[in-house]
Scaffold this motif. Sequence first.
Motif, mmCIF file in Angstrom:
data_model
loop_
_atom_site.group_PDB
_atom_site.id
_atom_site.type_symbol
_atom_site.label_atom_id
_atom_site.label_comp_id
_atom_site.label_asym_id
_atom_site.label_seq_id
_atom_site.Cartn_x
_atom_site.Cartn_y
_atom_site.Cartn_z
ATOM 1 N N SER A 4 0.585 -1.225 0.055
ATOM 2 C CA SER A 4 0.194 0.051 0.062
ATOM 3 C C SER A 4 1.034 1.250 0.037
ATOM 4 O O SER A 4 0.392 2.397 -0.379
ATOM 5 N N LEU A 5 2.114 1.052 0.418
ATOM 6 C CA LEU A 5 3.022 2.259 0.175
ATOM 7 C C LEU A 5 3.410 2.740 -1.274
ATOM 8 O O LEU A 5 3.897 3.929 -1.411
ATOM 9 N N SER A 6 3.018 1.822 -2.088
ATOM 10 C CA SER A 6 3.558 2.308 -3.415
ATOM 11 C C SER A 6 2.522 3.361 -3.703
ATOM 12 O O SER A 6 1.429 3.372 -3.757
ATOM 13 N N LEU A 7 3.234 4.027 -4.814
ATOM 14 C CA LEU A 7 2.561 5.152 -5.565
ATOM 15 C C LEU A 7 1.799 4.873 -6.809
ATOM 16 O O LEU A 7 1.259 5.322 -7.432
ATOM 17 N N LYS A 8 2.125 3.639 -7.065
ATOM 18 C CA LYS A 8 1.637 2.727 -8.380
ATOM 19 C C LYS A 8 -0.037 2.330 -7.899
ATOM 20 O O LYS A 8 -0.225 2.363 -6.811
ATOM 21 N N ALA A 9 -0.680 2.255 -9.107
ATOM 22 C CA ALA A 9 -2.039 1.911 -8.735
ATOM 23 C C ALA A 9 -2.294 0.631 -8.150
ATOM 24 O O ALA A 9 -1.611 -0.426 -8.312
ATOM 25 N N PRO A 10 -3.196 0.555 -7.217
ATOM 26 C CA PRO A 10 -3.390 -0.534 -6.238
ATOM 27 C C PRO A 10 -3.567 -1.981 -7.220
ATOM 28 O O PRO A 10 -4.237 -1.961 -8.130
ATOM 29 N N GLY A 11 -3.105 -3.034 -6.833
ATOM 30 C CA GLY A 11 -3.196 -4.069 -7.788
ATOM 31 C C GLY A 11 -2.308 -4.300 -8.819
ATOM 32 O O GLY A 11 -2.422 -5.204 -9.579
ATOM 33 N N ASP A 12 -1.788 -3.305 -9.504
ATOM 34 C CA ASP A 12 -0.907 -3.245 -10.676
ATOM 35 C C ASP A 12 0.261 -4.196 -10.341
ATOM 36 O O ASP A 12 1.264 -4.035 -9.366
ATOM 37 N N PRO A 13 0.105 -5.474 -10.935
ATOM 38 C CA PRO A 13 1.232 -6.382 -10.688
ATOM 39 C C PRO A 13 2.666 -5.857 -11.401
ATOM 40 O O PRO A 13 3.931 -6.445 -10.902
ATOM 41 N N ALA A 14 2.648 -4.713 -12.133
ATOM 42 C CA ALA A 14 4.114 -4.268 -12.472
ATOM 43 C C ALA A 14 4.649 -3.421 -11.367
ATOM 44 O O ALA A 14 5.650 -2.818 -11.534
ATOM 45 N N VAL A 47 7.819 4.147 -7.178
ATOM 46 C CA VAL A 47 7.577 5.199 -7.969
ATOM 47 C C VAL A 47 8.288 4.903 -9.082
ATOM 48 O O VAL A 47 9.295 4.092 -9.296
ATOM 49 N N LYS A 48 7.555 5.650 -10.256
ATOM 50 C CA LYS A 48 8.312 5.385 -11.645
ATOM 51 C C LYS A 48 7.780 3.713 -12.003
ATOM 52 O O LYS A 48 6.619 3.266 -11.701
ATOM 53 N N ASN A 49 9.022 3.132 -12.628
ATOM 54 C CA ASN A 49 8.717 1.886 -13.069
ATOM 55 C C ASN A 49 9.761 0.762 -12.979
ATOM 56 O O ASN A 49 10.929 1.371 -12.600
ATOM 57 N N TYR A 50 9.739 -0.521 -13.172
ATOM 58 C CA TYR A 50 10.861 -1.269 -12.877
ATOM 59 C C TYR A 50 11.982 -1.141 -13.617
ATOM 60 O O TYR A 50 13.147 -1.639 -13.436
ATOM 61 N N ILE A 51 11.809 -0.908 -15.021
ATOM 62 C CA ILE A 51 12.878 -0.611 -15.951
ATOM 63 C C ILE A 51 13.685 0.650 -15.471
ATOM 64 O O ILE A 51 14.979 0.405 -15.680
ATOM 65 N N ASP A 52 12.915 1.582 -15.159
ATOM 66 C CA ASP A 52 13.877 2.781 -14.822
ATOM 67 C C ASP A 52 14.784 2.567 -13.383
ATOM 68 O O ASP A 52 15.835 2.719 -13.136
ATOM 69 N N GLN A 53 14.076 1.936 -12.510
ATOM 70 C CA GLN A 53 14.804 1.426 -11.221
ATOM 71 C C GLN A 53 15.770 0.684 -11.651
ATOM 72 O O GLN A 53 17.012 0.560 -10.979
#
Length: 422
Positions: free
Chosen positions: A142-152, A158-164
């Motif tokens: 729930s701490l993520s700023l991504k949409a809830p339930g987004d598997p990515a 924040v941002k996305n797994y490619i940038d990270q």
Amino acid sequence: MLSVMASARHDPSARMLNVDLIAVLVAVLLPWSTSGVGIGMVVWLAALAATLELRPFLRSLQRPICALPIVLVALAALGTLWSDASWGARLYALSPATKLLFLPFLFYHFERSTRGMWVFVAFLASCTLLTVASWMVVIDPSLSLKAPGDPAGYGIFVKNYIDQSQEFVLCTVVLAFPIITLLRDGKIRQALLLTAVAANFVLNMAFVVVSRTALVTLPIMLAVFAMAHLKWRTNVFLSVTAVVLGALAWTVSPQLQATTDRFVRDYRIYKEFNQPTSIGLRLEFWEKSLRFFAEAPVIGHGTGSTRGLFEAAATGPAVLAQGHVIGNPHNQTLNVAVQWGMIGIVILYAMWFSHFALFRGEGLAAWIGLMVVLQNMFSSLFNSHLFDFHEGWMYVLGVGVAGGMVLRARSGGAEPSGTARS
């Protein structure tokens, strides 16, 4: 910092410090924000204007490392004249290339400044803090700023797994140099501290999330480090150790297994069922892009033409791979080739290799710049990372700051050269 800015009106050294501190702030923001980086670089350029000496700056533009990025952007601007796309699409496609115009200013400033390493330390500290946030998101999604339930969004604050992954790979490989140097100098405690920081990045990629591009580029970059800075006996030992640890990590990490398994699975689903998997779509985009390039091999179809070409070439419904439409073929060379033909390809690779040659030397700054260039070149085989926002700014800041530091050292500045051979 506010007091420094206030005194900068009358003190040239304070104005220089002001420019450095803004660059440090941008480096801190890069792993976390897009708008912050864009605004920060505009503010940085405005602050730099107060310190810029016109004649030396104009002379510096004659160097290929400065001229070639400008020429590439100029080609993109001229490409709007022969494109069939709407003017909105042409200007939108031109925008990602314009960040390259910051490179000459970064070279110029950090050739004069003695605080270039502050920028890289700030970026490392910010990425380290991002790993903390990533581990926390694993514990509490729930701490993520991504949409809830987004598997990515697993392990992504924040941002996305490619940038990270791009950030973590770069930090890991860059840290190899000071670690070896500290060990050679007998500074075991400091070396162990940096090793722990690097291990944190590796563990996060192994057990939380990692992009497939990072899985390909990380061993290549580490191999370059080994060949450049280690003796052959050490290379053999580390190679065996890396294979053993890699196999162990793959065995105990479900995330790593899932990432590697998707290579084969995605290709099979694409070939057998014509489904739009990640690998399948890339193959589809690349095949069509080569066809577009063959239609206009010299000057390409013009800036912003890519999406229109894919729309015309789409066959079948969008749920199938052949029906997908995109404005980015997920390969930097093809992205340039479709829009600006062989002329664009020559300029792109001339720029890359001029920057690569700039960092052929000893010292931490040269190593950082070399790794930034290599990472961008290799990762751009699978994405258009030079023109992507995050990876593009990693390149511009990394090459610009490190390049200025290397130029300063070669002109007799105080930047230490050092070596890491062990």
